[in-house]
Scaffold this motif. Sequence first.
Motif, mmCIF file in Angstrom:
data_model
loop_
_atom_site.group_PDB
_atom_site.id
_atom_site.type_symbol
_atom_site.label_atom_id
_atom_site.label_comp_id
_atom_site.label_asym_id
_atom_site.label_seq_id
_atom_site.Cartn_x
_atom_site.Cartn_y
_atom_site.Cartn_z
ATOM 1 N N ALA A 143 0.826 -1.209 0.000
ATOM 2 C CA ALA A 143 0.000 0.000 0.000
ATOM 3 C C ALA A 143 0.858 1.256 0.000
ATOM 4 N N ALA A 144 1.907 1.256 0.821
ATOM 5 C CA ALA A 144 2.798 2.423 0.876
ATOM 6 C C ALA A 144 3.569 2.571 -0.432
ATOM 7 N N ARG A 145 3.946 1.451 -1.023
ATOM 8 C CA ARG A 145 4.678 1.500 -2.291
ATOM 9 C C ARG A 145 3.798 2.098 -3.391
ATOM 10 N N ARG A 146 2.560 1.645 -3.473
ATOM 11 C CA ARG A 146 1.655 2.165 -4.508
ATOM 12 C C ARG A 146 1.329 3.643 -4.269
ATOM 13 N N SER A 147 1.242 4.037 -3.011
ATOM 14 C CA SER A 147 1.001 5.446 -2.703
ATOM 15 C C SER A 147 2.152 6.312 -3.198
ATOM 16 N N ARG A 148 3.388 5.842 -2.986
ATOM 17 C CA ARG A 148 4.551 6.599 -3.454
ATOM 18 C C ARG A 148 4.581 6.658 -4.980
ATOM 19 N N LEU A 149 4.244 5.553 -5.621
ATOM 20 C CA LEU A 149 4.234 5.527 -7.080
ATOM 21 C C LEU A 149 3.156 6.446 -7.645
ATOM 22 N N ASN A 150 2.008 6.505 -6.982
ATOM 23 C CA ASN A 150 0.957 7.422 -7.428
ATOM 24 C C ASN A 150 1.436 8.862 -7.420
ATOM 25 N N ALA A 151 2.265 9.212 -6.442
ATOM 26 C CA ALA A 151 2.814 10.569 -6.356
ATOM 27 C C ALA A 151 3.791 10.852 -7.496
ATOM 28 N N LEU A 152 4.309 9.782 -8.117
ATOM 29 C CA LEU A 152 5.288 9.933 -9.208
ATOM 30 C C LEU A 152 4.670 9.718 -10.582
ATOM 31 N N ALA A 153 3.366 9.478 -10.648
ATOM 32 C CA ALA A 153 2.728 9.062 -11.899
ATOM 33 C C ALA A 153 2.866 10.095 -13.012
ATOM 34 N N GLU A 154 2.935 11.377 -12.672
ATOM 35 C CA GLU A 154 3.015 12.423 -13.684
ATOM 36 C C GLU A 154 4.447 12.934 -13.897
ATOM 37 N N GLU A 155 5.417 12.293 -13.256
ATOM 38 C CA GLU A 155 6.824 12.695 -13.400
ATOM 39 C C GLU A 155 7.312 12.397 -14.821
ATOM 40 N N THR A 156 7.850 13.416 -15.504
ATOM 41 C CA THR A 156 8.264 13.245 -16.894
ATOM 42 C C THR A 156 9.725 12.820 -17.039
ATOM 43 N N ARG A 157 10.493 12.888 -15.959
ATOM 44 C CA ARG A 157 11.897 12.466 -16.031
ATOM 45 C C ARG A 157 12.004 10.959 -15.843
ATOM 46 N N THR A 158 13.103 10.386 -16.319
ATOM 47 C CA THR A 158 13.352 8.959 -16.118
ATOM 48 C C THR A 158 13.411 8.663 -14.625
ATOM 49 N N LEU A 159 12.724 7.600 -14.213
ATOM 50 C CA LEU A 159 12.671 7.199 -12.809
ATOM 51 C C LEU A 159 13.595 6.022 -12.571
ATOM 52 N N VAL A 160 14.335 6.057 -11.466
ATOM 53 C CA VAL A 160 15.279 4.987 -11.142
ATOM 54 C C VAL A 160 15.029 4.518 -9.715
ATOM 55 N N PHE A 161 14.924 3.194 -9.547
ATOM 56 C CA PHE A 161 14.679 2.592 -8.242
ATOM 57 C C PHE A 161 15.689 1.476 -7.985
ATOM 58 N N TYR A 162 15.994 1.229 -6.728
ATOM 59 C CA TYR A 162 16.688 0.011 -6.325
ATOM 60 C C TYR A 162 15.634 -0.949 -5.773
ATOM 61 N N GLU A 163 15.864 -2.249 -5.952
ATOM 62 C CA GLU A 163 14.932 -3.214 -5.384
ATOM 63 C C GLU A 163 15.649 -4.504 -5.028
ATOM 64 N N SER A 164 15.106 -5.194 -4.042
ATOM 65 C CA SER A 164 15.680 -6.449 -3.569
ATOM 66 C C SER A 164 15.040 -7.625 -4.300
ATOM 67 N N SER A 165 15.672 -8.791 -4.198
ATOM 68 C CA SER A 165 15.192 -9.968 -4.919
ATOM 69 C C SER A 165 13.815 -10.411 -4.443
ATOM 70 N N HIS A 166 13.526 -10.311 -3.147
ATOM 71 C CA HIS A 166 12.255 -10.819 -2.652
ATOM 72 C C HIS A 166 11.088 -9.855 -2.867
#
Length: 282
Positions: A143-166
């Motif tokens: 839920a928190a992840r989707r909330s953060r992504l919603n805040a970035l939905a209109e961002e026009t710059r390339t988005l970069v994330f780190y993520e773990s295997s699990h």
Amino acid sequence: MEAGVLYVVATPLGNLSDISSRAVEVLREVELIAAEDTRVSGRLLAHLGLSAGRMLSLHEHNEQARVPDLVLRLSRGATVALVSDAGTPLISDPGFRLVAAARAAGVRVSPVPGPSALIAALSVAGLPTDRFVFEGFLPARGAARRSRLNALAEETRTLVFYESSHRIAACVNDLAAVFGGARHGVIARELTKHFEQVADGCLDALGAWLAADTDHVRGEFVVLVAGAASVSTPDTAAADKVLSVLVDALPTRQAADLAARITGAPRQALYREAQRIKAKAQ
């Protein structure tokens, strides 16, 4: 070496040949090495033929407690190298408190640049790199992840994330759900290591790629997503006029949504303006 300097030393992501000759020199000469994990850094030092006896652990759980002593040593002329497990320290790794405290105390902090998963991934992704947004690790809970992504939905710059295997599969599924499965993305896995892979395609296809092979969800990941398509700048005055009419008759969010559809203005900006109008009217 110059006395009383904190060196921020980048170390290899995986391929040990990527370490610079200057980094080796600094690690050889400093009096103390502050390492995120002494076991990981110990293997690097052993590979370089350097002594591991000068290491001190510095990670997210003990950094605050150890910073005062390290800054005191630096103030008295000690030379210290700060290293993380891989890549450049402070980039989603420990070290911020130490660097901030050292600078506040007048200690010189010197970078020894080198590998960074963020920059390595950007260099091979084939996405625009003139401007980008680095978000580090997204929240672990869905839920928190989707909330953060919603805040970035209109961002026009390339988005970069780190993520773990699990969490990589859930992360890409959420990216597709929030940004749309057709949005272009890139998954960079195990950069510079033996099983390095860089996969690109729409987010739906990347989700399927992860699900197709259990090996695809192993290792360390950088996820890159194309920015939202730019839209022509709407007439702000006209949008505000439409919103002012709608907000009198509709709930705030509904008024903002409808005004965005009519005028093409950003929905989030209209929602904030609608809240302001409602509050002023009360």
